[in-house]
Design a protein around this motif. Structure first.
Motif, short mmCIF file in Angstrom:
data_model
loop_
_atom_site.label_atom_id
_atom_site.label_comp_id
_atom_site.label_asym_id
_atom_site.label_seq_id
_atom_site.Cartn_x
_atom_site.Cartn_y
_atom_site.Cartn_z
N CYS A 55 -5.75 -13.77 -3.17
CA CYS A 55 -6.01 -12.36 -2.92
C CYS A 55 -6.25 -11.65 -4.25
O CYS A 55 -5.67 -12.04 -5.27
CB CYS A 55 -4.87 -11.71 -2.14
N VAL A 56 -7.09 -10.64 -4.21
CA VAL A 56 -7.41 -9.85 -5.39
C VAL A 56 -7.03 -8.41 -5.10
O VAL A 56 -7.53 -7.81 -4.14
CB VAL A 56 -8.90 -9.96 -5.77
N ILE A 57 -6.15 -7.85 -5.92
CA ILE A 57 -5.70 -6.47 -5.79
C ILE A 57 -6.44 -5.65 -6.83
O ILE A 57 -6.44 -6.00 -8.02
CB ILE A 57 -4.18 -6.37 -5.98
N TYR A 58 -7.06 -4.57 -6.42
CA TYR A 58 -7.91 -3.80 -7.32
C TYR A 58 -7.78 -2.32 -6.99
O TYR A 58 -7.40 -1.93 -5.88
CB TYR A 58 -9.37 -4.23 -7.20
N ARG A 59 -8.12 -1.50 -7.97
CA ARG A 59 -8.13 -0.05 -7.75
C ARG A 59 -9.35 0.35 -6.93
O ARG A 59 -10.41 -0.27 -7.01
CB ARG A 59 -8.12 0.68 -9.09
N LYS A 78 0.82 -1.21 0.00
CA LYS A 78 0.00 0.00 0.00
C LYS A 78 0.85 1.26 0.00
O LYS A 78 0.40 2.32 -0.49
CB LYS A 78 -0.93 -0.01 1.21
N ALA A 79 2.06 1.20 0.53
CA ALA A 79 2.94 2.36 0.48
C ALA A 79 3.40 2.64 -0.94
O ALA A 79 3.61 3.80 -1.32
CB ALA A 79 4.15 2.15 1.40
N THR A 80 3.54 1.59 -1.75
CA THR A 80 3.96 1.76 -3.14
C THR A 80 2.78 2.08 -4.04
O THR A 80 2.91 2.89 -4.97
CB THR A 80 4.66 0.49 -3.63
N LEU A 81 1.63 1.48 -3.80
CA LEU A 81 0.44 1.68 -4.63
C LEU A 81 -0.67 2.25 -3.76
O LEU A 81 -1.55 1.51 -3.28
CB LEU A 81 0.00 0.35 -5.26
N PRO A 82 -0.67 3.55 -3.53
CA PRO A 82 -1.67 4.13 -2.62
C PRO A 82 -3.09 4.11 -3.17
O PRO A 82 -4.04 4.24 -2.41
CB PRO A 82 -1.18 5.57 -2.43
N GLY A 83 -3.27 3.93 -4.48
CA GLY A 83 -4.61 3.94 -5.06
C GLY A 83 -5.23 2.57 -5.18
O GLY A 83 -6.25 2.42 -5.86
N TYR A 84 -4.64 1.55 -4.53
CA TYR A 84 -5.13 0.18 -4.64
C TYR A 84 -5.51 -0.36 -3.26
O TYR A 84 -4.99 0.08 -2.23
CB TYR A 84 -4.06 -0.73 -5.24
#
Length: 586
Positions: A168-172, A146-152
Motif C-alpha cells: 500500500c502507498v500512503i500519500y497526501r 484516515k481519522a488520524t491523518l485526514p489529509g492523506y
C-alpha cells in the motif's frame, strides 16, 4: 595687469609640474567650476575655517570624458560576448519527503504507522507486507488511519487469496496518483504509480516486495532476477524520473554474497543506483532499498530510521520534487458564541412576530413563512455566515506529555548508540523503543476509554462509526451544472414512480377476508388549545440539534434570554393550526 586665465587643457598639459605657492581665490573657483578640485577638510583643524595652502601635484591621469570616443584607452567589457545566466531559487524549494517500510501487517500497527508519518513529516510512504485482505476486514485499520491523518489517502494492492504480502502507498491528497499496468510476476509483488505534484513535476514510483525463497513458495533467486530484469527493460523504454523502493531480501552490504552481487550488477547495467547504506533489519544486513537512475539527482539525504515497530527499519529520503502545501478545506459557520442575546431579544420583540393579532393567525401558511423569514433575517444580522479556509493537519489527541517524554528518551538513546556503536547502547536503544511503543498504545487506549465513558448512546455510536467505517466524500455524478443534475434526478425518480404505478394498476388485488366498513363513526370534534408551559416543556426536553431547514438553531432559541419570547409565538402558531384544522408544510 590682465589676470592670466588657466584653461582645462592648459592645466592638464602641465603634466608633472608642481605649484608651491598658494592658489588665488579666482583660480580656486575656476578649478572648482571645471570639477578639477574640490574643497576638503584635509589640513583644517577643528574650529578653524582658515584655508591653508596645499601643494597641488598635477599628473598625466586621463579622464573618462576625454576618452569617451576612444574606447581603446579604456579597460572595459564587451557585453555582446556575455550570456545571461538565469538565477534559480531551487535551493529554496521544499522537497518531497519519502519513506519505505516493511511493516509486517498494518492492522495492529495503525497508531505506529501514523506516528511514523507525523514524526518524519512524510508526504509519501510505501508500505510492503501490509497483510491487507482486500475486503471489509481492512475497514477498521483504514478508518482509524484516515481519522488520524485526514489529509492523506491510501492506495492498496492486497494479496488476494493468500496470507501475508500486500503493498500500500500512503500519500497526501495534493498528489495526483495514476496506477500503471504491470504484468503479474510470480517471484515478487509490484505496484507501479505515476505521481504528479501540484507544480506538474512528476516521477514514477515502483514499490516491490520480494518474499524470501523457501520450499513452501518454491521461489528461486534466478526466477526473481529474470523477472526483475524484464521489468527494468520495460522501464528503460520510458524516460522520466524513477524511484524503486521496497524489501528485496538481498544482503547488498555483503560483498561476498553472490546473489546480491548479481542483483547489483543488474542495477548497474540498467543505469540505476542504490542509495541505502547500513543495517535495515534487526538481525543485520541491508534488505530495504531505495533505487533511482544514476544520471539523476532525484534522491537526496537517504537515511535509515531505526526504532519502528517491526523487524525492519524504515528507509527514508528527500525527493527533488516540489512539496505541495497542506490540504485546504473551506468551512462555513456562524459565530453563535458572539451573539448579543439582549439585542436579539429586542429585535424579536419589535418584529411582527410579537405583535400578531387574531386576524394574522387566520392564514397559517403565511404565519409560518413570516416566522421563518423573520428569524432567518435576524440570524443573518446577529450571526452572519463566515467562510474560512483551514489546513488539514494530523489529529492525534492521545499524544500526551508522557508520550513526548518517552520519545525524547528514545532519541537520546539513539544518538548515544550512533555515536558509540556499542552493543550495550544498541540494546538500551531497543529497550527505550519498546517503552515508547507501549506508552503510545496505552495513551491511545486511555484516550478512547475516557471518551466511551463520558459519551451518551448517540455520541458512542459516532465514535465507533468513526473508527470502523471508511468515510467517503459525497461525490456527485458527472454534470455540466447543478441545475441540469437536479433535473436528471427529478426525471429519474419521476419515471421510476410512473413505472411502479403502472405495475400496481395492472396487478390484481389479492383476496381479502377482512370486512371493510364504508364509513368511520369516530371523529375529532375539537382540539384543546395548548398552553405556553406545555410548549416550554417540550422545547426544554427536546434535543438541541438543528438542521439546515431551521430558521434559527435550537440552542439559540432555547437560551434563557429568548425562551420566554419565543414560546408565546410558537404557541400561537400551534393553536392556529388546530383551530382551523390546517397544518403548514414548512
Amino acid at each position: 595687469m590682465r589676470p592670466f586665465l588657466y584653461g582645462k587643457d592648459l592645466l592638464y598639459n602641465l603634466r608633472n609640474g608642481v605649484i608651491n605657492k598658494p592658489l588665488s581665490k579666482t583660480l580656486w573657483n575656476s578649478l572648482k567650476d571645471l570639477k578639477i578640485a574640490k574643497k576638503t577638510k584635509r589640513g583644517c583643524r577643528g574650529g578653524r575655517h582658515k584655508q591653508r595652502p596645499i601643494n597641488v601635484v598635477t599628473s598625466n591621469r586621463v579622464t573618462t570624458e576625454s576618452v569617451t570616443n576612444n574606447r581603446s584607452l579604456l579597460r572595459t567589457v564587451n557585453h555582446h560576448n556575455l550570456h545571461k545566466i538565469s538565477c534559480s531559487n531551487r535551493s529554496n524549494k521544499l522537497r518531497t519527503k519519502f519513506a519505505s517500510w516493511n511493516s509486517r501487517s498494518i492492522k495492529n500497527k495503525t497508531t505506529h504507522l501514523c506516528d511514523l508519518i507525523i514524526s518524519l513529516k512524510l508526504d509519501i510512504l510505501s508500505v510492503v507486507e501490509s497483510w491487507q485482505t482486500g475486503d471489509n476486514r481492512d475497514n477498521h485499520s483504514i478508518a482509524d488511519f484516515k481519522a488520524t491523518l485526514p489529509g492523506y489517502d491510501i492506495f492498496s494492492a492486497p494479496r488476494i487469496g493468500r496470507k501475508g504480502g500486500g503493498i500500500c502507498v500512503i500519500y497526501r491528497r495534493e498528489f495526483d496518483i495514476k496506477a500503471n499496468d504491470v504484468p503479474a510476476f510470480k517471484s515478487f509483488e509490484c505496484v507501479d504509480l505515476l505521481i504528479t505534484s501540484t507544480d506538474h513535476s512528476q516521477f514514477r514510483l515502483i514499490s516491490i516486495y520480494r518474499p524470501p525463497p523457501s520450499k513452501e513458495n518454491r521461489l528461486t533467486t534466478n526466477q526473481f532476477l529474470d523477472e526483475f530484469s524484464s521489468l527494468l527493460e520495460t522501464i528503460a523504454v520510458y524516460p522520466g524520473r524513477l524511484v524503486i523502493a521496497g524489501d528485496f531480501n538481498f544482503h547488498v552490504d555483503d560483498y561476498n554474497d553472490r546473489d546480491a552481487s548479481r542483483f547489483l550488477s543488474i542495477l548497474t547495467s540498467a543505469g540505476l543506483k542504490q542509495h541505502i547504506s547500513g543495517s535495515t533489519h534487526k538481525k543485520g544486513h541491508t534488505l530495504d532499498l531505495i533505487i533511482s537512475r544514476d544520471a539523476e539527482a532525484l534522491v537526496v539525504n537517504p537515511y535509515v530510521n531505526h526504532g519502528t515497530k517491526s523487524d525492519h527499519s524504515a528507509v527514508r529520503c528527500e525527493l527533488d520534487i516540489s512539496r505541495p502545501k497542506l490540504s485546504k478545506q473551506s468551512v462555513t459557520y456562524r459565530p453563535l458564541r458572539h451573539i448579543n442575546y439582549q439585542d436579539l431579544r429586542t429585535d424579536i420583540l419589535s418584529s411582527d412576530l410579537s405583535n400578531m393579532t387574531e386576524n394574522d393567525c387566520s392564514d397559517v401558511t403565511s404565519l409560518v413563512e413570516n416566522y421563518n423569514k423573520t428569524l432567518r433575517e435576524l440570524l443573518d444580522k446577529h450571526a452572519p455566515e463566515v467562510e474560512r479556509t483551514i489546513s488539514l493537519r494530523p489529529h492525534a489527541p492521545w499524544y500526551t506529555d508522557r508520550v513526548r517524554d518517552k520519545k525524547r528518551e528514545k532519541r537520546q538513546a539513539e544518538r548515544k548508540w550512533m555515536k558509540s556503536g556499542l552493543q550495550v547502547d544498541k540494546d538500551a536503544f531497543r529497550a527505550t523503543c519498546t517503552e515508547y511503543q507501549m506508552s503510545l498504545d496505552k495513551a491511545k487506549t486511555e484516550h478512547y476509554q475516557e471518551q466511551f465513558a463520558a459519551a451518551n448512546q448517540k455520541q458512542l455510536f459516532r465514535i465507533v462509526d468513526k473508527l470502523s467505517t471508511i468515510k467517503t466524500s459525497d461525490a456527485l455524478p458527472s454534470h455540466d451544472s447543478l441545475e441540469s443534475l437536479s433535473h436528471q434526478f427529478h426525471d429519474f425518480f419521476d419515471t421510476k414512480i410512473d413505472k411502479i404505478r403502472q405495475k400496481l394498476d395492472d396487478a390484481e388485488p389479492p383476496p381479502m377476508s377482512i370486512d371493510l366498513q364504508d364509513s368511520c363513526t369516530a371523529s375529532f370534534q375539537e382540539f384543546e388549545p395548548i398552553s405556553n408551559e406545555t410548549v416550554r416543556k417540550i422545547i426544554m426536553d427536546s434535543s438541541k440539534s438543528s438542521c439546515a431547514l431551521d430558521p434559527m438553531p435550537t440552542r439559540v432559541l432555547a437560551s434563557p434570554e429568548l425562551l420566554d419570547v419565543i414560546v408565546p409565538i410558537i404557541t400561537k402558531i400551534i393553536n392556529a393550526c388546530s383551530l382551523i384544522c390546517n397544518f403548514a408544510f414548512r
